[in-house]
Write an enzyme that holds these catalytic residues in place. Structure first.
Site, PDB file in Angstrom:
ATOM      1  N   ASN A 106       0.926  -1.167   0.107  1.00 39.64           N
ATOM      2  CA  ASN A 106       0.030   0.075   0.187  1.00 39.64           C
ATOM      3  C   ASN A 106       0.801   1.236  -0.066  1.00 39.64           C
ATOM      4  O   ASN A 106       1.579   1.256   0.634  1.00 39.64           O
ATOM      5  CB  ASN A 106      -0.719   0.022   1.127  1.00 39.64           C
ATOM      6  CG  ASN A 106      -1.390  -1.292   1.552  1.00 39.64           C
ATOM      7  OD1 ASN A 106      -2.176  -1.761   0.907  1.00 39.64           O
ATOM      8  ND2 ASN A 106      -1.212  -1.645   2.665  1.00 39.64           N
ATOM      9  N   HIS A 153      11.054  -6.263  -1.096  1.00 35.14           N
ATOM     10  CA  HIS A 153      10.064  -6.225  -2.032  1.00 35.14           C
ATOM     11  C   HIS A 153       9.050  -5.397  -1.934  1.00 35.14           C
ATOM     12  O   HIS A 153       8.889  -4.742  -3.109  1.00 35.14           O
ATOM     13  CB  HIS A 153       9.370  -7.800  -1.829  1.00 35.14           C
ATOM     14  CG  HIS A 153       8.394  -8.193  -2.812  1.00 35.14           C
ATOM     15  ND1 HIS A 153       8.583  -8.900  -3.996  1.00 35.14           N
ATOM     16  CD2 HIS A 153       6.883  -7.902  -2.746  1.00 35.14           C
ATOM     17  CE1 HIS A 153       7.710  -9.067  -4.596  1.00 35.14           C
ATOM     18  NE2 HIS A 153       6.669  -8.596  -3.930  1.00 35.14           N
ATOM     19  N   GLU A 154       8.460  -5.077  -0.977  1.00 33.10           N
ATOM     20  CA  GLU A 154       7.226  -4.149  -0.824  1.00 33.10           C
ATOM     21  C   GLU A 154       7.749  -2.761  -0.957  1.00 33.10           C
ATOM     22  O   GLU A 154       7.084  -2.004  -1.733  1.00 33.10           O
ATOM     23  CB  GLU A 154       6.820  -4.300   0.596  1.00 33.10           C
ATOM     24  CG  GLU A 154       6.199  -5.615   1.184  1.00 33.10           C
ATOM     25  CD  GLU A 154       5.471  -6.476  -0.024  1.00 33.10           C
ATOM     26  OE1 GLU A 154       4.558  -5.871  -0.658  1.00 33.10           O
ATOM     27  OE2 GLU A 154       5.372  -7.573   0.040  1.00 33.10           O
ATOM     28  N   GLU A 172       4.607  -7.952  -9.814  1.00 39.30           N
ATOM     29  CA  GLU A 172       5.212  -9.243  -9.194  1.00 39.30           C
ATOM     30  C   GLU A 172       6.485  -9.931  -9.790  1.00 39.30           C
ATOM     31  O   GLU A 172       7.592 -10.257  -8.765  1.00 39.30           O
ATOM     32  CB  GLU A 172       4.165 -10.326  -8.815  1.00 39.30           C
ATOM     33  CG  GLU A 172       2.946  -9.665  -7.916  1.00 39.30           C
ATOM     34  CD  GLU A 172       3.245  -9.005  -6.657  1.00 39.30           C
ATOM     35  OE1 GLU A 172       4.520  -8.994  -6.331  1.00 39.30           O
ATOM     36  OE2 GLU A 172       2.383  -8.082  -6.229  1.00 39.30           O
TER      37      GLU A 172
HETATM   38  N1  ARG Z   1       0.987  -7.445  -3.655  1.00 36.23           N
HETATM   39  C1  ARG Z   1       1.512  -8.294  -2.250  1.00 36.23           C
HETATM   40  C2  ARG Z   1       2.887  -8.769  -2.362  1.00 36.23           C
HETATM   41  O1  ARG Z   1       3.406  -9.337  -3.530  1.00 36.23           O
HETATM   42  C3  ARG Z   1       0.608  -9.689  -2.119  1.00 36.23           C
HETATM   43  C4  ARG Z   1      -0.783  -9.298  -1.862  1.00 36.23           C
HETATM   44  C5  ARG Z   1      -1.692 -10.442  -2.477  1.00 36.23           C
HETATM   45  N2  ARG Z   1      -2.866 -10.585  -1.471  1.00 36.23           N
HETATM   46  C6  ARG Z   1      -3.902 -11.454  -1.857  1.00 36.23           C
HETATM   47  N3  ARG Z   1      -4.872 -11.571  -1.114  1.00 36.23           N
HETATM   48  N4  ARG Z   1      -3.907 -12.018  -2.948  1.00 36.23           N
HETATM   49  O2  ARG Z   1       3.851  -8.646  -1.841  1.00 36.23           O
HETATM   50 ZN    ZN Z   2       4.670  -8.380  -4.688  1.00 30.89          ZN
END
Ligand code: ARG
Ligand code: ZN
Length: 875
Positions: free
Chosen positions: A263, A295-296, A318
């Protein structure tokens, strides 16, 4: 129902601004949402489409006028307002019940506080909205809540106002200066404390960094903070990407479905990827924190500033962000051999989890063509294979060429929602290359097989390498086009050195990246003075299976000399796999088992070669897992594989006893704990020595394990000792487990380890797991706890899960059904434990099918679980 990529249409309306007001109450939260919208010039549609789930709609106004029942339609989760004007201001008031939300999707409570998870489609559980990633808007958020219970009120961007509301409540107003899709929205209202720091950015600005945790966990935030600072620095230095906010927050929450969430400006993390100190966290935990914090953070550019047009493009962000976090971790270790150890871990993950996925009923391309539930597609294929696809660009274009492509990607697409094709075009255009064939990596599922044949011409002094590629059929894709595959190759002389490579008169150094684009292609190396040993697919240059008829002599030569550490390791894995497969067959027919001296001597030499890093030696000594062996066998009997592998482990323990003891003592890490790569490697090697010694029931080994448990100064050594004693069925293991529990019962993440160790031990059968479920610390609603016991048993305890009477499968069905009513995302992951059911013995298959049918036959089932079991039964 199924959603198809080919059906994509642009949104009918765009949103410019969103103003959200929250009156937070666990039982009844009121959300006021004010949207300014305008018709999308790129769409012919004239109706406004909003999504909403599990919401009570209290009021709906458009341009100041209340809309009545006849002004809009609600069908399932879609709310449609027909004949909307060119510009519309919508005011929407809804109510939701966070404390009843056990799905942990949308707005929910954890330990009494409020958190959100909106990716992929959770925002629609908070308010009605065009909840799709290609609708990007600017957000202002007003939070109101009880001051005593929720002293901390956070949302995306900058805090612009806060104050008291009288009545025991307070408020905070946040503004995010950047346009974002709804899946990046977040709020937190909680009783938390933080570690904070001002950090200087490359352009001289100062950013406020915060790591928020529950009181009592402030002694576990240093490593996450350090990792965040390293991430910011690294993104500046390696990619020229800067933090675009004045404030960056990480919040840790104990109930969370996945690892973490990017976020904007307010990353929310599973506690597992934030909290660490040497007492409670293992080396692997520290490494996980560094990787996930990175990563985040890296998502801020690859994901947030440039986002996905639709969820089929998930790997755009991703795959790229996993590649970036892998490179970050490699650069943090800093040495060539450290980089190789990380690379070997990545290869292991692919073989352990992604190759099986690609060969099973849920197989899908890196960019899927359809899905029923998008949450089922946060997979190792989209993430890890996606990262391999990104890595292949770098392998083909070189580091500099890849960087040019990245620069062009940001230049073209900043603040846009784009596709995997856009990324590929940026790479191609920046380098003046045609990468059209490379598209097949996005569109075709399945793991390609590259078969190699070689021929040495002694007279012409040429060495010809012929490569054949093929790809097995996958659901919905019976035949495949050839891929564009980078195959990195070196040739070893009899002296073990790399030969200089010459192709078409061109000098190609000692590792040549060959580009395999046809079904069959030959490459001729010139001026080759003697019959070489080929080292093919160096550094695992493509996510493929390499099929080459290596003899033991070749493998031993490579295992001793290959200058490419990944292929050196690979040679050892091939030697081991050959033995494991042979022994598995022999166990099955009750033959007496034998392990050859050649293999043991090679392993012994590697173990004691102190010119090599301990971390690398540990990787080389570690056998392929039972899952990896199973993937090589047509009809799988898990018990035979387990017995064969145990036989090899015990043999190593007995016959390399002296070397193992010596290395155990030589790789101690006395003094203060440090999670640096060298110390981590020493502990890994030392603890593998311990595992082999105890697997052989060696008395001295068992004594050392007990001693290590008693005196361990860190969690890595403590867990290693417990697990050695557990797997060896040491007589006092119950006492050890009890002491471990008593000491750490207040540390949730350690209690998870306590459950997981037992659940994945072949000494724990179904009734043992059921007994553990009755333990007061067990709680199916907490995803980490559910995974630690239930998923660990079903995924990591093959012998007991596949008990011949089918009791493991019955347990699985029962747990999937119970969990599905609480949390479909967690249930659906567990459901995947049955993916490979068609590969087991007919008797086991029969039991598995019954269990799958039992789940599929349930009246009330989430889309998530229905898709997974449906595909398992159909394919
Ligand atoms: N975008 C997040 C990450 O790669 C993963 C979130 C996926 N959450 C879900 N409920 N599908 O770090
Ligand atoms: Zn991710």
């Amino acid at each position: 129902q199924t959603i198809y990529r080919k059906d994509y249409t642009p949104p009918s309306y765009l949103v410019d601004t969103v103003e959200l007001g929250f009156d937070l109450d666990p039982a009844r939260t009121v959300v006021a949402n004010r949207l300014t919208m305008r018709r999308n010039p790129d769409s012919a549609q004239r109706e406004i489409e909003l999504y909403g789930e599990n919401l009570e709609l209290v009021a709906l106004r458009m341009n100041g006028k209340t809309l009545g029942e006849s002004d809009y339609r609600i069908e399932g989760s879609l709310l449609t307002i027909p004949n909307a004007p060119e510009e519309a201001t919508l005011e929407i008031e809804t109510v939701c019940a966070p404390e009843l939300n056990t799905t942990l999707n949308g707005l929910y409570t954890s330990n009494g506080s409020f958190y959100t998870q909106c990716e992929a489609e959770g925002f629609r559980a908070i308010t009605y909205f065009p909840d799709r990633p290609d609708v990007m808007a600017k957000y202002t958020v007003m939070l109101r809540a009880d001051k005593e219970k929720y002293p901390v009120l956070l949302s995306n961007g900058n805090l612009i106002e806060e104050g008291d509301l009288g009545d025991g409540r307070h408020y905070a107003k946040w503004e995010d200066p950047f346009k974002k899709p709804s899946y990046l929205f977040a709020l937190v209202a909680a009783r938390l404390v933080c570690q904070e720091e001002k950090f200087k950015l490359a352009d001289g600005r100062e950013a406020l960094l915060q790591v928020w945790v529950e009181e009592g966990n402030l002694d576990k935030t240093d490593y996450a903070m350090q990792s965040l600072k390293n991430s910011i620095r690294w993104d500046e230095e390696r990619w020229g990407l800067e933090l675009d906010l004045d404030r960056f927050m990480i919040v840790a929450v104990g109930d969370f479905n996945m690892g973490a969430m990017e976020n904007k400006g307010l990353n929310i993390f599973n506690t597992k990827f934030v909290l660490a100190n040497p007492r409670v966290a293992t080396d692997v935990d520290f490494q996980g924190i560094e990787a996930v914090v990175g990563h985040e953070y890296f998502h801020n550019w690859t994901g947030n500033r440039v986002t996905c047009r639709d969820w089929f493009q998930l790997s755009l962000k991703e795959g790229l962000t996993v590649f970036r976090d892998q490179e970050f971790s490699a650069d943090m270790v800093g040495t060539e051999s450290g980089r190789a150890v990380g690379r070997i871990d990545q290869v292991r993950t692919l073989r352990q989890a992604q190759f099986p996925e690609d060969a099973g009923p849920m197989a899908h391309p890196v960019r899927p063509d359809s899905f029923v539930e998008i949450n089922n597609f946060y997979t190792v294929t989209v993430y890890e294979k996606g990262a391999e696809v990104v890595r292949m660009y770098q392998t083909l274009l070189g580091r500099e060429g890849f960087r040019k492509g990245m620069d062009l990607y940001f230049e073209r697409h900043d603040e846009q929602a784009v596709t995997c094709d856009d990324f590929r075009r940026a790479m191609a255009d920046a380098n003046g290359r045609d990468l059209s064939q490379f598209e097949h990596w996005y569109s075709q599922a399945g793991t390609p097989v590259v078969r190699a044949e070689t021929r040495y011409d002694e007279i012409a002094k040429t060495y010809t390498l012929t490569l054949f590629q093929s790809c097995p059929a996958t659901p919905g894709q019976s035949s495949k086009f050839p891929f564009h595959i980078p195959v990195a190759v070196g040739l070893l002389g009899a002296d073990g050195r790399d030969m200089p490579l010459v192709i078409d008169g061109q000098e190609r150094g000692t590792t040549a990246v060959l580009e395999l684009t046809a079904a069959q292609q030959s490459f001729v190396f010139e001026n080759v003075q003697e019959q070489p040993t080929p080292s093919i697919l160096r550094d695992f240059s493509a996510p493929v299976v390499l099929d080459y008829n290596y003899g033991d002599a070749d493998l031993l030569h490579l295992f001793s000399h290959d200058s490419d550490p990944v292929n050196r390791w690979e040679a050892g894995q091939r030697l081991a796999m050959g033995r494991l497969l042979k022994l598995t067959g022999e166990v099955g027919v009750g033959a007496s088992l034998l392990l050859d001296d050649t293999f043991l001597m090679a392993m012994g030499k590697m173990l004691s070669d102190e010119s090599l890093d301990p971390a690398f030696r540990e990787q080389c000594l570690l056998l392929p897992s039972e899952t990896m062996v199973a993937e090589q066998i047509e009809v799988v009997n898990p018990l035979s594989i387990h017995l064969a592998r145990q036989f090899v482990r015990a043999n190593i323990g007995t016959r390399l006893r002296e070397e193992l003891l010596a290395q155990y003592h030589a790789n101690q890490t006395p003094g203060e704990y440090s999670p640096d790569a060298l110390s981590i490697g020493k502990r890994a090697l030392k603890n593998l020595c311990l595992a082999y010694l105890t697997a052989a029931q060696d008395e001295e080994g068992l004594r050392l394990a007990q001693e290590q448990f008693d005196n361990a100064g860190n969690m890595t050594d403590r867990v290693a000792a417990v697990s050695a004693l557990l797997h060896a069925r040491a007589p006092n293991v119950d006492q050890v487990l009890q002491r471990f529990y008593d000491e750490f019962e207040d540390e949730a993440l350690v209690v998870d380890k306590w459950f997981a160790m037992q659940a994945s031990s072949a000494t724990t059968d179904v009734s043992g797991v059921r007994a553990l479920m009755r333990h007061p610390a067990f709680n199916l609603r907490n995803p980490n706890r559910a995974r630690s016991l239930v998923s660990s048993f079903c995924a990591n305890n093959p012998v007991q899960f596949h008990a011949p009477d089918g009791s493991g499968y019955a347990f699985w069905a029962e747990q999937v059904i119970t969990l599905d009513a609480l949390n479909p995302q967690v249930a659906s992951r567990l459901a995947r434990a049955m993916d490979r059911w068609r590969r087991y013995t007919p008797e086991l298959q029969e039991h598995m099918k019954k269990a799958l049918q039992q789940v599929a036959g349930q009246q009330r089932l989430s889309n998530d679980v229905r898709e997974v079991v449906g595909k398992a039964l159909a394919n």
